[in-house]
Design a protein around this motif. Structure first.
Motif, PDB file in Angstrom:
ATOM      1  N   GLU A 189       0.814  -1.222   0.000  1.00 56.62           N
ATOM      2  CA  GLU A 189       0.000   0.000   0.000  1.00 56.62           C
ATOM      3  C   GLU A 189       0.850   1.275   0.000  1.00 56.62           C
ATOM      4  OE1 GLU A 189      -3.203  -0.246   2.859  1.00 56.62           O
ATOM      5  OE2 GLU A 189      -3.670  -2.293   2.251  1.00 56.62           O
ATOM      6  N   PHE A 190       1.997   1.215  -0.663  1.00 57.84           N
ATOM      7  CA  PHE A 190       2.821   2.402  -0.870  1.00 57.84           C
ATOM      8  C   PHE A 190       2.211   3.219  -1.996  1.00 57.84           C
ATOM      9  CE2 PHE A 190       5.617   0.718   2.062  1.00 57.84           C
ATOM     10  CZ  PHE A 190       6.886   1.266   2.068  1.00 57.84           C
ATOM     11  N   LYS A 239      -0.299 -11.570   5.005  1.00 60.16           N
ATOM     12  CA  LYS A 239      -0.573 -12.996   4.787  1.00 60.16           C
ATOM     13  C   LYS A 239      -1.798 -13.168   3.896  1.00 60.16           C
ATOM     14  CE  LYS A 239       0.138 -16.261   7.684  1.00 60.16           C
ATOM     15  NZ  LYS A 239       0.240 -17.193   8.799  1.00 60.16           N
ATOM     16  N   ALA A 240      -2.826 -12.340   4.103  1.00 57.16           N
ATOM     17  CA  ALA A 240      -4.040 -12.412   3.291  1.00 57.16           C
ATOM     18  C   ALA A 240      -3.762 -12.037   1.833  1.00 57.16           C
ATOM     19  CB  ALA A 240      -5.121 -11.507   3.871  1.00 57.16           C
ATOM     20  N   LYS A 241      -2.729 -11.235   1.620  1.00 60.48           N
ATOM     21  CA  LYS A 241      -2.348 -10.822   0.262  1.00 60.48           C
ATOM     22  C   LYS A 241      -1.290 -11.755  -0.338  1.00 60.48           C
ATOM     23  CE  LYS A 241      -3.260  -5.927   1.065  1.00 60.48           C
ATOM     24  NZ  LYS A 241      -2.626  -4.617   1.319  1.00 60.48           N
ATOM     25  N   ASP A 242      -1.077 -12.911   0.294  1.00 61.15           N
ATOM     26  CA  ASP A 242      -0.110 -13.916  -0.158  1.00 61.15           C
ATOM     27  C   ASP A 242       1.328 -13.413  -0.209  1.00 61.15           C
ATOM     28  OD1 ASP A 242      -1.966 -16.001  -0.400  1.00 61.15           O
ATOM     29  OD2 ASP A 242      -2.589 -15.272  -2.372  1.00 61.15           O
ATOM     30  N   VAL A 243       1.675 -12.506   0.692  1.00 64.28           N
ATOM     31  CA  VAL A 243       3.064 -12.070   0.825  1.00 64.28           C
ATOM     32  C   VAL A 243       3.759 -13.076   1.739  1.00 64.28           C
ATOM     33  CG1 VAL A 243       4.585 -10.262   1.729  1.00 64.28           C
ATOM     34  CG2 VAL A 243       2.488  -9.631   0.505  1.00 64.28           C
ATOM     35  N   THR A 244       4.969 -13.478   1.378  1.00 63.32           N
ATOM     36  CA  THR A 244       5.743 -14.385   2.221  1.00 63.32           C
ATOM     37  C   THR A 244       6.205 -13.622   3.455  1.00 63.32           C
ATOM     38  OG1 THR A 244       6.485 -15.640   0.302  1.00 63.32           O
ATOM     39  CG2 THR A 244       7.785 -15.860   2.340  1.00 63.32           C
ATOM     40  N   VAL A 245       5.792 -14.100   4.618  1.00 63.57           N
ATOM     41  CA  VAL A 245       6.165 -13.470   5.880  1.00 63.57           C
ATOM     42  C   VAL A 245       6.807 -14.514   6.794  1.00 63.57           C
ATOM     43  CG1 VAL A 245       4.399 -11.672   5.797  1.00 63.57           C
ATOM     44  CG2 VAL A 245       3.878 -13.832   6.907  1.00 63.57           C
ATOM     45  N   GLY A 246       7.738 -14.053   7.619  1.00 62.90           N
ATOM     46  CA  GLY A 246       8.362 -14.924   8.614  1.00 62.90           C
ATOM     47  C   GLY A 246       7.567 -14.884   9.902  1.00 62.90           C
ATOM     48  N   GLU A 247       8.032 -15.594  10.866  1.00 63.29           N
ATOM     49  CA  GLU A 247       7.400 -15.616  12.185  1.00 63.29           C
ATOM     50  C   GLU A 247       7.572 -14.264  12.876  1.00 63.29           C
ATOM     51  OE1 GLU A 247       6.305 -18.578  14.020  1.00 63.29           O
ATOM     52  OE2 GLU A 247       6.403 -19.745  12.192  1.00 63.29           O
ATOM     53  N   THR A 303       5.746  -0.014  12.119  1.00 67.45           N
ATOM     54  CA  THR A 303       4.295  -0.007  12.057  1.00 67.45           C
ATOM     55  C   THR A 303       3.753   0.185  13.464  1.00 67.45           C
ATOM     56  OG1 THR A 303       2.320  -1.209  11.329  1.00 67.45           O
ATOM     57  CG2 THR A 303       4.067  -2.524  12.305  1.00 67.45           C
ATOM     58  N   GLU A 304       2.563   0.721  13.544  1.00 65.85           N
ATOM     59  CA  GLU A 304       1.921   0.908  14.842  1.00 65.85           C
ATOM     60  C   GLU A 304       1.163  -0.345  15.273  1.00 65.85           C
ATOM     61  OE1 GLU A 304      -0.496   4.366  14.331  1.00 65.85           O
ATOM     62  OE2 GLU A 304       1.228   5.697  14.216  1.00 65.85           O
ATOM     63  N   ASP A 305       0.761  -1.194  14.317  1.00 72.17           N
ATOM     64  CA  ASP A 305       0.001  -2.404  14.635  1.00 72.17           C
ATOM     65  C   ASP A 305       0.577  -3.585  13.863  1.00 72.17           C
ATOM     66  OD1 ASP A 305      -1.858  -4.450  15.046  1.00 72.17           O
ATOM     67  OD2 ASP A 305      -3.552  -3.057  15.061  1.00 72.17           O
ATOM     68  N   LEU A 306       1.542  -4.238  14.460  1.00 66.82           N
ATOM     69  CA  LEU A 306       2.247  -5.336  13.825  1.00 66.82           C
ATOM     70  C   LEU A 306       1.314  -6.490  13.477  1.00 66.82           C
ATOM     71  CD1 LEU A 306       5.374  -5.944  13.248  1.00 66.82           C
ATOM     72  CD2 LEU A 306       5.132  -7.574  15.106  1.00 66.82           C
ATOM     73  N   ASP A 307       0.409  -6.838  14.395  1.00 64.77           N
ATOM     74  CA  ASP A 307      -0.482  -7.977  14.163  1.00 64.77           C
ATOM     75  C   ASP A 307      -1.408  -7.730  12.970  1.00 64.77           C
ATOM     76  OD1 ASP A 307       0.414  -9.615  16.381  1.00 64.77           O
ATOM     77  OD2 ASP A 307      -0.551  -8.133  17.675  1.00 64.77           O
ATOM     78  N   GLU A 308      -1.926  -6.519  12.863  1.00 64.70           N
ATOM     79  CA  GLU A 308      -2.820  -6.187  11.743  1.00 64.70           C
ATOM     80  C   GLU A 308      -2.060  -6.246  10.414  1.00 64.70           C
ATOM     81  OE1 GLU A 308      -5.433  -2.449  10.002  1.00 64.70           O
ATOM     82  OE2 GLU A 308      -4.877  -2.444  12.114  1.00 64.70           O
ATOM     83  N   LEU A 309      -0.854  -5.665  10.372  1.00 65.57           N
ATOM     84  CA  LEU A 309      -0.056  -5.692   9.155  1.00 65.57           C
ATOM     85  C   LEU A 309       0.316  -7.125   8.788  1.00 65.57           C
ATOM     86  CD1 LEU A 309       1.436  -4.273   6.859  1.00 65.57           C
ATOM     87  CD2 LEU A 309       3.393  -4.014   8.413  1.00 65.57           C
ATOM     88  N   TYR A 310       0.704  -7.907   9.760  1.00 61.76           N
ATOM     89  CA  TYR A 310       1.071  -9.306   9.526  1.00 61.76           C
ATOM     90  C   TYR A 310      -0.099 -10.067   8.898  1.00 61.76           C
ATOM     91  CZ  TYR A 310       3.147 -13.881  10.557  1.00 61.76           C
ATOM     92  OH  TYR A 310       3.680 -15.144  10.462  1.00 61.76           O
ATOM     93  N   SER A 311      -1.282  -9.920   9.472  1.00 61.13           N
ATOM     94  CA  SER A 311      -2.481 -10.592   8.941  1.00 61.13           C
ATOM     95  C   SER A 311      -2.811 -10.101   7.537  1.00 61.13           C
ATOM     96  CB  SER A 311      -3.680 -10.358   9.861  1.00 61.13           C
ATOM     97  OG  SER A 311      -3.456 -10.947  11.110  1.00 61.13           O
ATOM     98  N   ASP A 312      -2.689  -8.794   7.323  1.00 62.24           N
ATOM     99  CA  ASP A 312      -2.986  -8.206   6.018  1.00 62.24           C
ATOM    100  C   ASP A 312      -2.037  -8.752   4.948  1.00 62.24           C
ATOM    101  OD1 ASP A 312      -4.365  -6.201   4.298  1.00 62.24           O
ATOM    102  OD2 ASP A 312      -2.368  -5.279   4.258  1.00 62.24           O
TER     103      ASP A 312
END
Length: 129
Positions: free
Chosen positions: A27-28, A92-100, A81-90
Motif C-alpha cells: 500500500e505504498f 498474509k491475506a495478500k499472499d506475501v511471504t512473511v516470517g514468524e 508499524t503501529e500495529d504489527l499484528d494487523e499488518l502481519y495478517s494483512d
C-alpha cells in the motif's frame, strides 16, 4: 551535516512487477516516475504522502552495466508499524511471504519478501503513533 535519509535506492530485475508489489501488497504510493528517454527509468514510492524517506526503484541490470563498481544488492530495510499484528495478517491475506513474529529487546518484528524474494523487516514501534 546530514539531517535525514531522503531516498533509498532499491535495484530490481523487473520495475513494473516491483511497483505492483509495493503498491498492491504494501500500500505504498507512487510519488513520481521518471524516464530519461534513453532507456533509464526510476520510480519513487513512499508509505504515505509527505513521508520523509522514499524508495527509488532502479533497473538492476542497467545500473550494474552503467556502474559495475556499484553494489546493487538489496539493502536491509527496517520499516515501522503501529500495529504489527494487523499488518502481519494483512500481508498474509495478500499472499506475501512473511516470517514468524519474533520478540526482540527493541520490540516485536517479522520479515517479509517482495516479488523478487528480497527480504525486509517490520518492527512494531509505538513511538510513531
Amino acid at each position: 551535516m546530514i539531517k535525514k535519509v531522503g531516498q533509498i535506492m532499491v535495484y530490481v530485475h523487473d520495475q513494473d512487477q516491483a511497483v505492483k508489489f509495493w503498491k498492491d501488497k504494501m500500500e505504498f504510493h507512487v510519488i513520481s516516475e521518471h524516464d530519461n528517454g534513453q532507456g533509464m527509468k526510476w520510480i519513487e514510492l513512499a508509505p504515505a504522502a509527505g513521508a520523509e524517506t522514499t524508495i527509488i526503484l532502479h533497473d538492476k541490470q542497467l545500473i550494474a552495466k552503467m556502474q559495475p563498481e556499484l553494489n546493487v544488492g538489496t539493502p536491509s530495510l527496517l520499516f515501522f508499524t503501529e500495529d504489527l499484528d494487523e499488518l502481519y495478517s494483512d500481508l498474509k491475506a495478500k499472499d506475501v511471504t512473511v516470517g514468524e513474529i519474533v520478540s526482540m529487546p527493541s520490540g516485536r518484528v517479522f520479515n517479509f519478501s517482495d516479488s523478487e524474494d528480497n527480504y525486509f523487516a517490520v518492527m512494531e514501534n509505538a513511538n510513531n503513533k
